[in-house]
Enzyme design. Structure first.
Site, PDB file in Angstrom:
ATOM      1  N   THR A 183      47.902  20.087  15.979  1.00  9.70           N
ATOM      2  CA  THR A 183      47.379  21.455  15.869  1.00  9.70           C
ATOM      3  C   THR A 183      46.602  21.689  14.569  1.00  9.70           C
ATOM      4  OG1 THR A 183      49.428  22.138  14.808  1.00  9.70           O
ATOM      5  CG2 THR A 183      49.293  22.464  17.198  1.00  9.70           C
ATOM      6  N   LYS A 184      46.476  20.670  13.740  1.00  9.12           N
ATOM      7  CA  LYS A 184      45.892  20.901  12.410  1.00  9.12           C
ATOM      8  C   LYS A 184      44.358  20.963  12.463  1.00  9.12           C
ATOM      9  CE  LYS A 184      49.708  21.156   9.998  1.00  9.12           C
ATOM     10  NZ  LYS A 184      50.755  21.162  11.008  1.00  9.12           N
ATOM     11  N   THR A 185      43.748  21.241  11.288  1.00 10.32           N
ATOM     12  CA  THR A 185      42.312  21.545  11.264  1.00 10.32           C
ATOM     13  C   THR A 185      41.447  20.356  11.653  1.00 10.32           C
ATOM     14  OG1 THR A 185      42.279  21.081   8.902  1.00 10.32           O
ATOM     15  CG2 THR A 185      42.547  23.395   9.556  1.00 10.32           C
TER      16      THR A 185
END
Ligand code: PLP
Length: 391
Positions: A183-185
């Site tokens: 889910t990270k950038t």
């Protein structure tokens, strides 16, 4: 009422990531190899640091950081209570004690004044976390670190690409840990990066990420490698694979573009919710550029007759995915039982937690999806404004 469902998150994975992974699979070299090295070089250039060491997760990067500073069982490490489990659990891997600190009033990041109050002769390091990708007050944290001879290890799981006083996060502190979780950038599925300016730390982390084997252990099955290897410490299994690095290389190239889109979404939310007295927007600062990993909205209970949990249920019922970042660590059974923390110990973190929800903010969100989220939030607020308070 709009009916289109909006997921909380969806990773932006395109044809290029897929074809690069296929290339790696066809190459026959699946684990740590040339793609990891290329990814590390590109990452170091992107954040402006001397060494970038690709690892299996941000948790591993934090663990390797604490190993690099030589953390010992009698030591204490200051960490925010308002964070994910990983930030503090790594301290316990060394038999050392995580000492929790409160958040700043009105925000989510660690409060430097509270940090200062909790420094003891046993304190060895501070791990500030840039919650949601909003950089902490690093100048104040470094002043404390310098004054008390403490290491500063940034947990930058949310903070690629964030900027503090015109410098990218990753090239500022002695050690910085990034996450490429799903889910990270930017994502590699699972993965992380440790950055450092310190040559000795870099050598140690490269050794420890692969069983404590000296030199380029990953090369031992390659043409240029040798069968001979030397274990110089009891290391970890924390290396990144070329499959992950191939995805990471493409994601890194898209990082600025994806951040631009998240920033536009955040701006749309702020424009829409800024006028609502029932809601509190995320903190902003003139000295920082946020990565907008999360958009954390806070409800004002004095103006709403709906609590956060029910607000989330209402959002869900109307097709909008949300999340909560974070349940403070001192409210978790492990920290309460092991260290005796209690409800009420960290009032600012508890206040933020009790009122917060994270809205969808991912680069591939369509304008229609953003409109839907805005309309649903506005509708729930309108239905639950406390009588007598509405203007
Ligand atoms: C603040 C923070 N630190 C560390 C981590 C751990 O990251 P990883 O899953 O890459 O180990 C996370 C993951 O969600 C996080 O939110």
């Amino acid at each position: 009422m709009p009916t289109t469902d909006v997921p909380y998150h969806r990773a932006s994975i395109g044809a290029e990531e897929i074809s690069e992974v296929v290339e790696v699979l066809k190459s026959g070299w699946l684990t740590t190899g040339p793609r990891v090295q290329e990814f590390e070089r590109a990452f170091a250039e992107y954040v402006g640091c001397k060494h970038a060491i690709a690892v299996s997760s941000c948790t591993a990067a934090l663990q390797l950081s604490l190993d690099a500073i030589g953390l010992e069982p009698q030591d204490e490490v200051l960490v925010p209570t308002y964070t994910f489990a990983a930030t503090a659990e790594v301290v316990t891997y060394f038999g050392a004690t995580p000492v929790l600190c409160d958040s700043v009033s009105g925000g989510f990041n660690i409060d430097t004044l509270d940090v200062e109050r909790r420094i003891t002769p046993r304190t060895r390091a501070i791990i500030p976390v840039h919650i949601a990708g909003h950089p902490c007050d690093l100048n104040a944290i470094h002043r404390l670190g310098d004054h008390h001879r403490l290491h500063v290890i940034e947990d930058a799981a949310h903070a690629l690409p964030a900027v503090y006083h015109a410098r990218r996060i990753g090239g500022i502190s002695e050690l910085t840990a990034f996450s490429f979780y799903a889910t990270k950038t930017i994502t590699t599925g699972e993965g992380g990066m440790l950055t450092t300016e310190n040559d000795d730390f870099a050598v140690r982390a490269r050794t420890m990420r692969l069983h404590g084997i000296k030199g380029d252990a990953w090369k031992r099955y390659s043409k240029s490698g040798s069968w001979y290897y030397e274990v110089i410490a009891a290391g970890y299994k924390a290396n990144m694979t070329d499959i992950q690095a191939a995805i990471g290389q493409v994601q890194l190239k898209k990082s600025d573009e994806m951040c631009k889109r998240r920033t536009q979404i955040a701006q749309r939310y702020m424009d829409a919710f800024g006028a609502l007295d029932e809601l509190e927007l995320p903190p902003l600062s003139r000295e920082t550029v946020d990565s907008w990993h999360l958009f954390i909205l806070r409800l004002k209970p004095e103006r709403l007759d709906i609590e956060r949990n029910d607000f989330i249920e209402e959002m869900k019922r109307r097709g909008i995915g949300t999340s909560v970042h974070f349940i403070p660590l001192h409210l978790q059974p492990f920290y309460a039982i092991r260290y005796g923390y209690r409800r009420g110990d960290f009032p600012y973190a508890e206040d933020a937690y009790s009122r917060c929800l994270s809205l969808p903010i991912f680069p591939d969100m369509t304008e229609a999806q953003i409109d839907t989220v805005i309309k649903v939030v506005q509708a729930i607020v309108m239905e639950h404004t406390r009588a007598g308070i509405a203007a």
